[in-house]
Design an enzyme around this catalytic site. Sequence first.
Site, PDB file in Angstrom:
ATOM      1  N   CYS A 198      38.836  44.278  34.155  1.00 47.86           N
ATOM      2  CA  CYS A 198      40.024  43.459  33.904  1.00 47.86           C
ATOM      3  C   CYS A 198      40.371  42.434  34.985  1.00 47.86           C
ATOM      4  O   CYS A 198      40.341  41.229  34.747  1.00 47.86           O
ATOM      5  CB  CYS A 198      41.222  44.371  33.667  1.00 47.86           C
ATOM      6  SG  CYS A 198      41.003  45.535  32.299  1.00 47.86           S
ATOM      7  N   HIS A 243      46.017  40.371  35.709  1.00 46.07           N
ATOM      8  CA  HIS A 243      46.073  41.819  35.880  1.00 46.07           C
ATOM      9  C   HIS A 243      47.263  42.125  36.784  1.00 46.07           C
ATOM     10  O   HIS A 243      47.383  41.559  37.871  1.00 46.07           O
ATOM     11  CB  HIS A 243      44.782  42.349  36.504  1.00 46.07           C
ATOM     12  CG  HIS A 243      44.686  43.832  36.454  1.00 46.07           C
ATOM     13  ND1 HIS A 243      44.241  44.516  35.345  1.00 46.07           N
ATOM     14  CD2 HIS A 243      45.012  44.785  37.364  1.00 46.07           C
ATOM     15  CE1 HIS A 243      44.279  45.809  35.571  1.00 46.07           C
ATOM     16  NE2 HIS A 243      44.746  45.995  36.791  1.00 46.07           N
TER      17      HIS A 243
END
Length: 580
Positions: free
Chosen positions: A90, A144
């Site tokens: 991510c 993120h």
Amino acid sequence: MKDSIVSLVFSIQSKMFTWVRIWLLLTVLHTLALAVVPRRERRNVLFIMADDLRTSLGCYGDSVVKSPNIDQLASKSKVFLNAYAQQAVCAPSRTSMLTSRRPDTTRLYDFKSYWRVHSGNYTTLPQYFKSQGYFTMSVGKVFHPGIASNHTDDYPYSWSIPAYHPASFRYEKEKMCKGEDGKLHANLLCAVNVTQQPGGTLPDMESTDEAVRLLKTRANDDVPFFLAVGFHKPHIPFRIPQEYLGLYPIEQMTLAPDPNVPKLLPPVAYNPWTDVRKRDDVQKLNISFPYGPIPKDFQLRIRQHYYAAVSYMDAQVGRLLRALDELGLANSTTVVFTSDHGWSLGEHGEWAKYSNFDVTTHVPLIFFVPGVTSCRDQLRESTFPFIDPLTQSEPIFKIDKVIRNMVELVDVFPTVSYMAGLKAPQPCPDISFQKELCTEGNNLAYTFLHQEQGQGQDEEAISFSQYPRPADTPQVNSDLPDLKDIKIMGYSIRSWDYRYTLWLGFNPKTFKVNVSDVHAGELYMLADDPGQDHNIYSDFEPSVMLTKMASLPRTVSLRRRMRLQLLYLSAGRKTGRMKA
């Protein structure tokens, strides 16, 4: 005298003819540029990002999934069939995409650093739009969260207002899943009755509600907007409305076509899916580490839940696009749909992301540009009518505006900038740590000029991905090693014909890769092995090839070096230069 005059006339005529040709050429080029983005007016941007979504969508040829709203978007868009992430996890992938810099430039391979202080003060995609007068907004998981975005989602640099996160997300990692014992557990498989969840909602539902609210506030504003909406699904846990499971009866689910660990897969390449193992329901299966297979009946249930999560997320995309349309914004808004990376569903005996295989790096990438990819159909009441996956039969959409050549997520920044009416950032120099605004990707605007023909493949087009490892064999932290623990970096090229990966020694203190320290290699010939199950790297006497390449100047980039190696290997196959 007469001859001189004649020569002068011919000279003038020749020059006039040359200038006419130049003028005509410039006129054509100007017309073509206008054809890409008519009048180059500034467009709003709706940037939609899914989490852990592989290309399991109807518009990408998946015959199992039900994704009618994304398919409808694709039918009016340019669809890039071979788009790849730069790292299949991510934070590194999102930071790379949103800065248009590769992980070796952001120097983010884990979740524990902020690029502005760790590598360089790079301008982000929303920050660039903000600097150009756009009102920028973030909903859900875009950057993120946490250290990787300075605990602020990069506000105020990237956003005009603080980023929104759904309140119900706090329950994602808590014990919310009712087990067979009637107690609550932190399970992988977590289909729920939404009305019994805290607040009677789920994170992606909340994010859609907030995104729609924000669209309403901008509908009558003259200031263009950039709205990024990050959906959490199909990321684990599969805490989704239970009714979506009904779309995928378990008796109709099938295992991955290649559920076993390939015999010649280097141990360093294997992803032991530690995050999946940590869930309560998976722990009960008592699976051996690192290669122990998940029981087949549970594999089927994982695949069922993943597909159900995709359909649930698709419904939220449909709600969002319907609101865009109903507010009269569809004709003035560029819509981008993508994902941060893919997710293994049992292929190669692996689950989750954390690898260089296609199933984890291959992502959807869809661009809707009103007036370019689609003209408003005057006979229809709307551009994006909502299609409920649960109750409506899925219509068949024609997906004909496709690009098959390899592209990358670092291409998104320059492309969406140009297609929205801004100047695309200039290409980065070879070393760009001090350069705030530039791109390590390509502006794909030229692909909107024409329909790619069946023979239009670009042999030079490649994607470049990478993944770090702490050791040559699978460890508990192999999936997501901290920077200080990285010892090996797997660099991977994806071309039309091959997937080529080298696992090289890496120094986390200097961020230097040692091209002569080769721990392992992978080479897959995609025409015969589309699933990337038969590693033929050792068939080509790689030591000979690496010795030949050792003479290359140090200034030759790793990407260029690997491309030359791939050319050598592919030429060896064609000429029969292989081991006997």
